[in-house]
Scaffold this motif. Sequence first.
Motif, PDB file in Angstrom:
ATOM      1  N   ALA A  81       0.856  -1.190   0.000  1.00 28.38           N
ATOM      2  CA  ALA A  81       0.000   0.000   0.000  1.00 28.38           C
ATOM      3  C   ALA A  81       0.888   1.234   0.000  1.00 28.38           C
ATOM      4  N   ILE A  82       0.408   2.253  -0.692  1.00 26.93           N
ATOM      5  CA  ILE A  82       1.155   3.510  -0.774  1.00 26.93           C
ATOM      6  C   ILE A  82       0.272   4.617  -0.218  1.00 26.93           C
ATOM      7  N   GLY A  83       0.858   5.542   0.506  1.00 23.31           N
ATOM      8  CA  GLY A  83       0.066   6.648   1.032  1.00 23.31           C
ATOM      9  C   GLY A  83       0.944   7.651   1.745  1.00 23.31           C
ATOM     10  N   GLU A  84       0.310   8.712   2.211  1.00 28.20           N
ATOM     11  CA  GLU A  84       1.028   9.693   3.022  1.00 28.20           C
ATOM     12  C   GLU A  84       1.154   9.101   4.425  1.00 28.20           C
ATOM     13  N   VAL A  85       2.352   9.088   4.964  1.00 32.11           N
ATOM     14  CA  VAL A  85       2.566   8.473   6.281  1.00 32.11           C
ATOM     15  C   VAL A  85       2.338   9.534   7.357  1.00 32.11           C
ATOM     16  N   VAL A  86       1.312   9.303   8.179  1.00 27.03           N
ATOM     17  CA  VAL A  86       0.960  10.265   9.229  1.00 27.03           C
ATOM     18  C   VAL A  86       0.882   9.519  10.554  1.00 27.03           C
ATOM     19  N   PHE A  87       1.047  10.233  11.663  1.00 33.83           N
ATOM     20  CA  PHE A  87       0.980   9.531  12.942  1.00 33.83           C
ATOM     21  C   PHE A  87      -0.144  10.092  13.812  1.00 33.83           C
ATOM     22  N   THR A  88      -0.725   9.195  14.597  1.00 35.06           N
ATOM     23  CA  THR A  88      -1.711   9.615  15.589  1.00 35.06           C
ATOM     24  C   THR A  88      -1.229   9.192  16.961  1.00 35.06           C
ATOM     25  N   THR A 143     -11.519   3.388  10.182  1.00 36.54           N
ATOM     26  CA  THR A 143     -12.700   3.469   9.311  1.00 36.54           C
ATOM     27  C   THR A 143     -13.117   4.908   9.007  1.00 36.54           C
ATOM     28  N   ASP A 144     -12.402   5.884   9.551  1.00 39.09           N
ATOM     29  CA  ASP A 144     -12.711   7.297   9.275  1.00 39.09           C
ATOM     30  C   ASP A 144     -12.320   7.586   7.821  1.00 39.09           C
ATOM     31  N   PRO A 145     -13.292   7.968   6.960  1.00 36.95           N
ATOM     32  CA  PRO A 145     -12.959   8.199   5.547  1.00 36.95           C
ATOM     33  C   PRO A 145     -11.924   9.307   5.337  1.00 36.95           C
ATOM     34  N   SER A 146     -11.721  10.160   6.345  1.00 36.47           N
ATOM     35  CA  SER A 146     -10.715  11.222   6.207  1.00 36.47           C
ATOM     36  C   SER A 146      -9.302  10.663   6.078  1.00 36.47           C
ATOM     37  N   TYR A 147      -9.101   9.389   6.439  1.00 34.39           N
ATOM     38  CA  TYR A 147      -7.758   8.791   6.354  1.00 34.39           C
ATOM     39  C   TYR A 147      -7.492   8.101   5.017  1.00 34.39           C
ATOM     40  N   LYS A 148      -8.460   8.189   4.073  1.00 34.00           N
ATOM     41  CA  LYS A 148      -8.225   7.599   2.743  1.00 34.00           C
ATOM     42  C   LYS A 148      -6.939   8.214   2.188  1.00 34.00           C
ATOM     43  N   GLY A 149      -6.088   7.382   1.590  1.00 37.06           N
ATOM     44  CA  GLY A 149      -4.839   7.898   1.005  1.00 37.06           C
ATOM     45  C   GLY A 149      -3.695   7.987   1.999  1.00 37.06           C
ATOM     46  N   GLN A 150      -3.945   7.589   3.253  1.00 31.92           N
ATOM     47  CA  GLN A 150      -2.884   7.733   4.263  1.00 31.92           C
ATOM     48  C   GLN A 150      -2.533   6.392   4.929  1.00 31.92           C
ATOM     49  N   ILE A 151      -1.283   6.287   5.333  1.00 35.53           N
ATOM     50  CA  ILE A 151      -0.811   5.141   6.113  1.00 35.53           C
ATOM     51  C   ILE A 151      -0.676   5.658   7.541  1.00 35.53           C
ATOM     52  N   ILE A 152      -1.352   4.981   8.475  1.00 37.92           N
ATOM     53  CA  ILE A 152      -1.391   5.514   9.842  1.00 37.92           C
ATOM     54  C   ILE A 152      -0.365   4.834  10.733  1.00 37.92           C
ATOM     55  N   ARG A 187     -16.160   0.313   6.096  1.00 37.38           N
ATOM     56  CA  ARG A 187     -14.942  -0.523   6.141  1.00 37.38           C
ATOM     57  C   ARG A 187     -13.715   0.329   6.432  1.00 37.38           C
ATOM     58  N   ILE A 188     -12.558  -0.326   6.495  1.00 39.04           N
ATOM     59  CA  ILE A 188     -11.303   0.413   6.728  1.00 39.04           C
ATOM     60  C   ILE A 188     -11.036   1.316   5.532  1.00 39.04           C
ATOM     61  N   LYS A 189     -10.752   2.577   5.809  1.00 38.87           N
ATOM     62  CA  LYS A 189     -10.491   3.531   4.727  1.00 38.87           C
ATOM     63  C   LYS A 189      -9.011   3.881   4.622  1.00 38.87           C
ATOM     64  N   ALA A 190      -8.257   3.730   5.720  1.00 39.55           N
ATOM     65  CA  ALA A 190      -6.815   3.993   5.666  1.00 39.55           C
ATOM     66  C   ALA A 190      -6.189   2.987   4.708  1.00 39.55           C
ATOM     67  N   GLU A 191      -5.040   3.350   4.126  1.00 36.40           N
ATOM     68  CA  GLU A 191      -4.393   2.460   3.146  1.00 36.40           C
ATOM     69  C   GLU A 191      -3.548   1.385   3.829  1.00 36.40           C
ATOM     70  N   GLY A 192      -2.983   1.719   4.992  1.00 38.43           N
ATOM     71  CA  GLY A 192      -2.106   0.774   5.679  1.00 38.43           C
ATOM     72  C   GLY A 192      -1.842   1.237   7.098  1.00 38.43           C
ATOM     73  N   VAL A 193      -1.244   0.359   7.917  1.00 37.67           N
ATOM     74  CA  VAL A 193      -0.944   0.739   9.302  1.00 37.67           C
ATOM     75  C   VAL A 193       0.484   0.364   9.660  1.00 37.67           C
ATOM     76  N   VAL A 194       1.020   1.132  10.602  1.00 36.26           N
ATOM     77  CA  VAL A 194       2.357   0.873  11.124  1.00 36.26           C
ATOM     78  C   VAL A 194       2.241   0.985  12.637  1.00 36.26           C
ATOM     79  N   LEU A 195       2.732  -0.017  13.346  1.00 38.97           N
ATOM     80  CA  LEU A 195       2.599   0.022  14.801  1.00 38.97           C
ATOM     81  C   LEU A 195       3.689  -0.819  15.447  1.00 38.97           C
ATOM     82  N   PHE A 196       3.695  -0.809  16.757  1.00 38.08           N
ATOM     83  CA  PHE A 196       4.701  -1.627  17.430  1.00 38.08           C
ATOM     84  C   PHE A 196       4.171  -3.039  17.665  1.00 38.08           C
ATOM     85  N   GLU A 197       3.030  -3.143  18.362  1.00 39.40           N
ATOM     86  CA  GLU A 197       2.516  -4.478  18.685  1.00 39.40           C
ATOM     87  C   GLU A 197       1.017  -4.545  18.390  1.00 39.40           C
ATOM     88  N   ALA A 198       0.618  -5.488  17.536  1.00 40.76           N
ATOM     89  CA  ALA A 198      -0.817  -5.734  17.305  1.00 40.76           C
ATOM     90  C   ALA A 198      -1.221  -6.827  18.294  1.00 40.76           C
TER      91      ALA A 198
END
Length: 362
Positions: A33-40, A51-60, A81-92
Amino acid sequence: MHVDVSGANNRGYLVLEDGTVFVGRLIGAEKTAIGEVVFTTAVVGYPQILTDPSYKGQIIVFTKPLVGNYGVSEDQMESDRIKAEGVVLFEATKPSHYKSVMSLEEWLAASGIPGVARVDTRALVLKLREHGVMMGAVGPEEPGALLEALRKSPRYEELSYVDLVSVQGPVELGEGRLCVGIVDCGVKKSIVKEFLKRGVRVRLVPCRRPEAAFDCDGLFLSNGPGNPQLLDSLASKVAQYAEYKKPLMGICLGHQVIAMAFGARIYKLKFGHRASNKPVRDLRFTGKTYITTHNHGYAVDPEGTELKVWAVQPDDGTVEGLYHERQPVLTTQFHPEASPGPHDTLWIFDKFLGLIERHAGY
Ligand SMILES: NC(=O)CC[C@H](N)C(=O)O
Protein backbone atom coordinates in the motif's frame (compact mmCIF):
# COMPACT_ATOMS: atom_id res chain seq x y z
CA MET A 1 18.66 4.24 8.83
CA HIS A 2 17.89 0.50 8.83
CA VAL A 3 16.31 -0.90 11.99
CA ASP A 4 15.47 -4.62 12.12
CA VAL A 5 13.49 -5.71 15.15
CA SER A 6 11.23 -8.15 13.32
CA GLY A 7 12.73 -11.41 14.52
CA ALA A 8 10.31 -13.18 12.18
CA ASN A 9 10.27 -14.77 8.75
CA ASN A 10 7.18 -12.92 7.75
CA ARG A 11 8.93 -9.64 7.04
CA GLY A 12 7.19 -6.45 6.16
CA TYR A 13 8.71 -3.11 5.31
CA LEU A 14 7.88 0.54 5.52
CA VAL A 15 9.84 2.64 3.05
CA LEU A 16 9.68 6.43 3.16
CA GLU A 17 10.19 8.68 0.15
CA ASP A 18 13.61 9.78 1.44
CA GLY A 19 14.75 6.15 1.28
CA THR A 20 14.47 5.37 5.02
CA VAL A 21 13.56 1.72 5.60
CA PHE A 22 11.87 0.22 8.66
CA VAL A 23 11.73 -3.57 8.88
CA GLY A 24 9.09 -5.35 10.90
CA ARG A 25 6.55 -8.14 10.82
CA LEU A 26 3.97 -8.02 8.03
CA ILE A 27 0.42 -8.05 9.39
CA GLY A 28 -2.94 -7.99 7.61
CA ALA A 29 -3.05 -8.38 3.85
CA GLU A 30 -0.01 -9.59 1.91
CA LYS A 31 0.13 -6.67 -0.44
CA THR A 32 1.68 -3.27 -0.89
CA ALA A 33 0.00 0.00 0.00
CA ILE A 34 1.15 3.51 -0.77
CA GLY A 35 0.07 6.65 1.03
CA GLU A 36 1.03 9.69 3.02
CA VAL A 37 2.57 8.47 6.28
CA VAL A 38 0.96 10.26 9.23
CA PHE A 39 0.98 9.53 12.94
CA THR A 40 -1.71 9.62 15.59
CA THR A 41 -1.06 9.74 19.32
CA ALA A 42 -4.59 8.59 20.18
CA VAL A 43 -4.43 5.83 22.80
CA VAL A 44 -7.83 4.35 22.03
CA GLY A 45 -10.20 4.43 19.06
CA TYR A 46 -8.21 2.45 16.46
CA PRO A 47 -11.42 1.01 14.88
CA GLN A 48 -12.88 4.53 14.50
CA ILE A 49 -9.57 5.89 13.17
CA LEU A 50 -9.11 3.15 10.59
CA THR A 51 -12.70 3.47 9.31
CA ASP A 52 -12.71 7.30 9.27
CA PRO A 53 -12.96 8.20 5.55
CA SER A 54 -10.71 11.22 6.21
CA TYR A 55 -7.76 8.79 6.35
CA LYS A 56 -8.22 7.60 2.74
CA GLY A 57 -4.84 7.90 1.00
CA GLN A 58 -2.88 7.73 4.26
CA ILE A 59 -0.81 5.14 6.11
CA ILE A 60 -1.39 5.51 9.84
CA VAL A 61 1.37 5.18 12.39
CA PHE A 62 0.05 4.50 15.90
CA THR A 63 2.35 5.84 18.61
CA LYS A 64 0.51 3.83 21.29
CA PRO A 65 2.69 0.71 21.53
CA LEU A 66 -0.16 -1.79 22.03
CA VAL A 67 -2.95 -1.59 19.49
CA GLY A 68 -5.85 -4.06 19.38
CA ASN A 69 -6.45 -4.75 23.10
CA TYR A 70 -10.25 -4.57 22.87
CA GLY A 71 -10.59 -6.07 19.37
CA VAL A 72 -13.08 -4.91 16.80
CA SER A 73 -16.85 -4.59 16.88
CA GLU A 74 -19.51 -3.18 14.57
CA ASP A 75 -20.53 -0.28 16.84
CA GLN A 76 -17.02 1.20 16.56
CA MET A 77 -17.13 1.77 12.80
CA GLU A 78 -17.17 5.29 11.35
CA SER A 79 -17.97 3.93 7.86
CA ASP A 80 -18.60 0.60 6.14
CA ARG A 81 -14.94 -0.52 6.14
CA ILE A 82 -11.30 0.41 6.73
CA LYS A 83 -10.49 3.53 4.73
CA ALA A 84 -6.82 3.99 5.67
CA GLU A 85 -4.39 2.46 3.15
CA GLY A 86 -2.11 0.77 5.68
CA VAL A 87 -0.94 0.74 9.30
CA VAL A 88 2.36 0.87 11.12
CA LEU A 89 2.60 0.02 14.80
CA PHE A 90 4.70 -1.63 17.43
CA GLU A 91 2.52 -4.48 18.68
CA ALA A 92 -0.82 -5.73 17.31
CA THR A 93 -2.28 -7.40 20.40
CA LYS A 94 -4.77 -10.22 20.95
CA PRO A 95 -8.14 -8.84 22.04
CA SER A 96 -9.97 -9.32 25.27
CA HIS A 97 -13.43 -7.77 25.15
CA TYR A 98 -16.94 -9.24 25.23
CA LYS A 99 -18.01 -7.35 22.11
CA SER A 100 -14.98 -8.17 20.00
CA VAL A 101 -15.68 -10.27 16.92
CA MET A 102 -12.09 -10.41 15.63
CA SER A 103 -8.56 -9.27 16.30
CA LEU A 104 -7.00 -6.23 14.67
CA GLU A 105 -4.77 -8.49 12.58
CA GLU A 106 -7.71 -10.61 11.39
CA TRP A 107 -9.66 -7.47 10.55
CA LEU A 108 -6.79 -5.98 8.52
CA ALA A 109 -6.38 -9.27 6.61
CA ALA A 110 -10.13 -9.59 5.95
CA SER A 111 -10.21 -5.97 4.75
CA GLY A 112 -7.23 -6.31 2.38
CA ILE A 113 -5.16 -3.76 4.29
CA PRO A 114 -1.45 -4.38 4.92
CA GLY A 115 0.45 -3.30 8.00
CA VAL A 116 3.87 -3.56 9.57
CA ALA A 117 4.26 -4.38 13.26
CA ARG A 118 7.38 -4.28 15.45
CA VAL A 119 8.42 -0.95 13.99
CA ASP A 120 10.30 1.49 16.23
CA THR A 121 7.48 4.02 16.02
CA ARG A 122 9.35 6.47 18.26
CA ALA A 123 12.20 6.75 15.73
CA LEU A 124 9.68 6.97 12.89
CA VAL A 125 7.68 9.76 14.55
CA LEU A 126 10.85 11.74 15.34
CA LYS A 127 11.70 11.51 11.65
CA LEU A 128 8.23 12.69 10.55
CA ARG A 129 8.28 15.54 13.07
CA GLU A 130 11.69 16.71 11.84
CA HIS A 131 11.11 16.29 8.14
CA GLY A 132 7.35 16.68 7.95
CA VAL A 133 4.95 14.04 6.63
CA MET A 134 6.25 11.95 3.73
CA MET A 135 4.88 9.53 1.20
CA GLY A 136 5.59 5.91 2.07
CA ALA A 137 4.94 2.32 1.05
CA VAL A 138 4.25 -0.68 3.29
CA GLY A 139 4.23 -4.28 2.22
CA PRO A 140 6.07 -7.58 1.83
CA GLU A 141 8.20 -6.57 -1.17
CA GLU A 142 11.90 -5.76 -0.84
CA PRO A 143 12.61 -2.11 0.05
CA GLY A 144 14.08 -1.39 -3.41
CA ALA A 145 10.86 -2.50 -5.11
CA LEU A 146 8.73 -0.53 -2.63
CA LEU A 147 10.77 2.62 -3.24
CA GLU A 148 10.42 2.16 -6.99
CA ALA A 149 6.61 1.79 -6.64
CA LEU A 150 6.57 4.86 -4.41
CA ARG A 151 8.49 6.98 -6.89
CA LYS A 152 5.99 6.11 -9.66
CA SER A 153 2.97 6.90 -7.52
CA PRO A 154 1.21 10.29 -7.48
CA ARG A 155 1.55 12.35 -4.31
CA TYR A 156 -1.21 12.55 -1.66
CA GLU A 157 -1.82 16.26 -2.17
CA GLU A 158 -2.40 15.84 -5.93
CA LEU A 159 -5.15 13.23 -5.69
CA SER A 160 -8.83 13.89 -5.20
CA TYR A 161 -10.05 11.31 -2.70
CA VAL A 162 -13.45 12.73 -1.80
CA ASP A 163 -15.18 11.11 -4.77
CA LEU A 164 -14.05 7.68 -3.54
CA VAL A 165 -15.81 8.09 -0.20
CA SER A 166 -18.88 10.22 -0.96
CA VAL A 167 -22.45 8.92 -1.44
CA GLN A 168 -23.45 8.44 -5.09
CA GLY A 169 -26.89 10.01 -4.82
CA PRO A 170 -29.03 11.74 -2.19
CA VAL A 171 -30.03 9.61 0.82
CA GLU A 172 -32.71 10.67 3.33
CA LEU A 173 -32.38 9.57 6.96
CA GLY A 174 -34.47 10.05 10.09
CA GLU A 175 -37.58 12.09 10.70
CA GLY A 176 -38.19 15.53 12.09
CA ARG A 177 -39.48 19.04 11.53
CA LEU A 178 -36.09 20.40 10.43
CA CYS A 179 -33.82 19.09 7.70
CA VAL A 180 -30.02 19.30 7.68
CA GLY A 181 -28.34 18.70 4.32
CA ILE A 182 -24.99 16.97 4.73
CA VAL A 183 -22.52 17.43 1.89
CA ASP A 184 -20.81 14.06 2.13
CA CYS A 185 -17.07 14.39 1.51
CA GLY A 186 -16.60 11.20 3.55
CA VAL A 187 -18.84 11.84 6.54
CA LYS A 188 -18.24 9.89 9.75
CA LYS A 189 -21.21 7.92 11.10
CA SER A 190 -20.84 9.74 14.44
CA ILE A 191 -21.69 13.07 12.79
CA VAL A 192 -24.88 11.71 11.19
CA LYS A 193 -25.75 10.13 14.55
CA GLU A 194 -25.39 13.46 16.39
CA PHE A 195 -27.92 15.09 14.05
CA LEU A 196 -30.38 12.17 14.11
CA LYS A 197 -30.18 12.00 17.91
CA ARG A 198 -31.41 15.60 18.02
CA GLY A 199 -34.57 14.76 16.04
CA VAL A 200 -33.73 16.33 12.70
CA ARG A 201 -34.02 14.82 9.24
CA VAL A 202 -30.74 14.39 7.39
CA ARG A 203 -30.24 14.45 3.64
CA LEU A 204 -26.83 13.15 2.56
CA VAL A 205 -25.79 14.51 -0.84
CA PRO A 206 -22.74 13.82 -3.02
CA CYS A 207 -19.80 16.18 -2.47
CA ARG A 208 -19.98 17.34 -6.09
CA ARG A 209 -23.69 18.21 -5.80
CA PRO A 210 -24.16 20.33 -2.67
CA GLU A 211 -27.00 22.16 -4.45
CA ALA A 212 -29.12 19.01 -3.96
CA ALA A 213 -29.33 20.10 -0.29
CA PHE A 214 -29.68 23.88 -0.68
CA ASP A 215 -33.41 23.68 0.08
CA CYS A 216 -32.76 22.08 3.51
CA ASP A 217 -33.06 24.26 6.65
CA GLY A 218 -29.28 24.18 7.12
CA LEU A 219 -26.26 22.95 5.21
CA PHE A 220 -23.44 20.93 6.80
CA LEU A 221 -20.10 20.21 5.12
CA SER A 222 -18.48 17.04 6.36
CA ASN A 223 -14.97 15.93 7.21
CA GLY A 224 -13.08 14.18 4.43
CA PRO A 225 -9.77 13.08 2.96
CA GLY A 226 -7.19 14.88 0.86
CA ASN A 227 -6.07 18.34 0.00
CA PRO A 228 -8.88 20.91 0.43
CA GLN A 229 -7.23 23.15 -2.19
CA LEU A 230 -8.46 20.71 -4.85
CA LEU A 231 -12.06 21.52 -3.92
CA ASP A 232 -12.48 25.05 -5.36
CA SER A 233 -15.57 24.10 -7.33
CA LEU A 234 -17.26 22.88 -4.13
CA ALA A 235 -16.11 26.06 -2.35
CA SER A 236 -17.65 28.27 -5.06
CA LYS A 237 -20.97 26.43 -4.78
CA VAL A 238 -20.84 26.91 -1.01
CA ALA A 239 -20.14 30.62 -1.61
CA GLN A 240 -23.35 30.78 -3.69
CA TYR A 241 -25.29 29.12 -0.87
CA ALA A 242 -23.77 31.55 1.65
CA GLU A 243 -25.24 34.44 -0.34
CA TYR A 244 -28.71 33.30 0.86
CA LYS A 245 -27.42 33.78 4.44
CA LYS A 246 -28.84 30.40 5.44
CA PRO A 247 -27.28 28.32 8.28
CA LEU A 248 -23.95 26.73 7.40
CA MET A 249 -21.73 24.45 9.45
CA GLY A 250 -18.56 22.51 8.67
CA ILE A 251 -16.26 20.11 10.48
CA CYS A 252 -12.59 19.63 9.53
CA LEU A 253 -12.53 19.42 5.69
CA GLY A 254 -15.97 21.09 5.80
CA HIS A 255 -14.52 23.92 7.90
CA GLN A 256 -11.67 24.31 5.39
CA VAL A 257 -14.03 24.41 2.39
CA ILE A 258 -16.32 26.98 4.08
CA ALA A 259 -13.23 29.09 4.85
CA MET A 260 -12.25 28.85 1.15
CA ALA A 261 -15.79 29.89 0.15
CA PHE A 262 -15.23 33.13 2.08
CA GLY A 263 -11.79 33.65 0.51
CA ALA A 264 -9.51 32.23 3.24
CA ARG A 265 -6.07 30.81 2.52
CA ILE A 266 -5.33 27.11 3.14
CA TYR A 267 -1.87 25.87 4.05
CA LYS A 268 -0.36 22.51 4.81
CA LEU A 269 0.92 21.78 8.33
CA LYS A 270 4.33 20.18 8.72
CA PHE A 271 3.01 16.97 10.34
CA GLY A 272 -0.59 17.81 11.22
CA HIS A 273 -2.63 17.19 14.35
CA ARG A 274 -3.91 13.68 14.96
CA ALA A 275 -4.86 12.72 18.51
CA SER A 276 -7.77 12.46 20.90
CA ASN A 277 -6.43 14.77 23.61
CA LYS A 278 -5.69 18.06 21.84
CA PRO A 279 -6.63 21.31 23.57
CA VAL A 280 -8.89 23.86 21.89
CA ARG A 281 -9.41 27.28 23.45
CA ASP A 282 -12.84 28.82 22.95
CA LEU A 283 -12.26 32.58 22.74
CA ARG A 284 -15.90 33.57 22.27
CA PHE A 285 -18.74 31.33 23.45
CA THR A 286 -17.63 29.82 26.78
CA GLY A 287 -14.05 30.99 27.41
CA LYS A 288 -13.12 27.39 28.27
CA THR A 289 -10.34 25.18 26.98
CA TYR A 290 -11.63 21.81 25.78
CA ILE A 291 -9.94 18.49 25.13
CA THR A 292 -10.81 17.36 21.62
CA THR A 293 -10.04 14.89 18.85
CA HIS A 294 -8.05 16.20 15.89
CA ASN A 295 -7.31 14.70 12.49
CA HIS A 296 -6.02 17.21 10.00
CA GLY A 297 -2.97 17.98 7.91
CA TYR A 298 -4.12 21.38 6.62
CA ALA A 299 -5.16 24.58 8.35
CA VAL A 300 -6.88 27.86 7.41
CA ASP A 301 -5.84 31.48 7.56
CA PRO A 302 -9.02 33.60 7.52
CA GLU A 303 -7.13 36.94 7.60
CA GLY A 304 -8.87 39.53 5.44
CA THR A 305 -12.15 37.59 5.15
CA GLU A 306 -15.51 38.19 6.86
CA LEU A 307 -14.96 35.11 9.03
CA LYS A 308 -13.83 35.51 12.64
CA VAL A 309 -11.94 33.03 14.81
CA TRP A 310 -13.81 31.63 17.83
CA ALA A 311 -11.39 28.82 18.72
CA VAL A 312 -7.64 28.24 18.55
CA GLN A 313 -5.17 25.44 19.19
CA PRO A 314 -3.03 26.74 22.09
CA ASP A 315 0.04 24.64 21.14
CA ASP A 316 0.67 26.27 17.77
CA GLY A 317 -2.03 28.97 17.52
CA THR A 318 -3.73 27.38 14.47
CA VAL A 319 -7.39 28.20 13.85
CA GLU A 320 -9.86 25.68 15.31
CA GLY A 321 -13.20 27.37 14.72
CA LEU A 322 -14.77 30.15 12.65
CA TYR A 323 -18.02 32.14 12.74
CA HIS A 324 -19.56 35.08 10.91
CA GLU A 325 -20.86 38.15 12.72
CA ARG A 326 -23.88 38.71 10.49
CA GLN A 327 -24.57 35.24 9.07
CA PRO A 328 -25.36 31.88 10.72
CA VAL A 329 -21.98 30.24 10.01
CA LEU A 330 -20.18 27.97 12.49
CA THR A 331 -17.18 25.74 11.85
CA THR A 332 -14.71 23.53 13.71
CA GLN A 333 -11.36 22.19 12.58
CA PHE A 334 -11.53 19.69 15.45
CA HIS A 335 -14.09 16.88 15.87
CA PRO A 336 -16.90 17.60 18.36
CA GLU A 337 -18.59 14.31 17.35
CA ALA A 338 -15.51 12.19 18.01
CA SER A 339 -16.05 8.60 18.95
CA PRO A 340 -15.03 7.17 21.42
CA GLY A 341 -14.58 10.78 22.57
CA PRO A 342 -13.91 13.16 24.19
CA HIS A 343 -17.46 14.54 24.09
CA ASP A 344 -16.77 17.91 25.72
CA THR A 345 -17.77 19.92 22.65
CA LEU A 346 -20.98 18.17 21.56
CA TRP A 347 -22.78 21.44 22.43
CA ILE A 348 -21.64 22.78 19.03
CA PHE A 349 -24.32 20.63 17.34
CA ASP A 350 -26.96 22.21 19.63
CA LYS A 351 -25.60 25.64 18.81
CA PHE A 352 -25.92 24.98 15.07
CA LEU A 353 -29.46 23.63 15.47
CA GLY A 354 -30.23 26.78 17.48
CA LEU A 355 -29.07 28.86 14.50
CA ILE A 356 -31.30 26.79 12.21
CA GLU A 357 -34.34 27.14 14.51
CA ARG A 358 -33.87 30.89 14.71
CA HIS A 359 -33.40 31.19 10.98
CA ALA A 360 -36.47 29.06 10.31
CA GLY A 361 -38.42 31.38 12.66
CA TYR A 362 -39.24 28.81 15.39
N1 LIG B 1 -10.60 15.00 9.11
C1 LIG B 1 -10.66 15.79 8.05
O1 LIG B 1 -11.72 16.21 7.59
C2 LIG B 1 -9.34 16.12 7.38
C3 LIG B 1 -9.39 17.30 6.44
C4 LIG B 1 -8.19 17.39 5.51
N2 LIG B 1 -8.12 16.23 4.67
C5 LIG B 1 -6.93 17.57 6.32
O2 LIG B 1 -6.15 16.66 6.43
O3 LIG B 1 -6.68 18.63 6.86
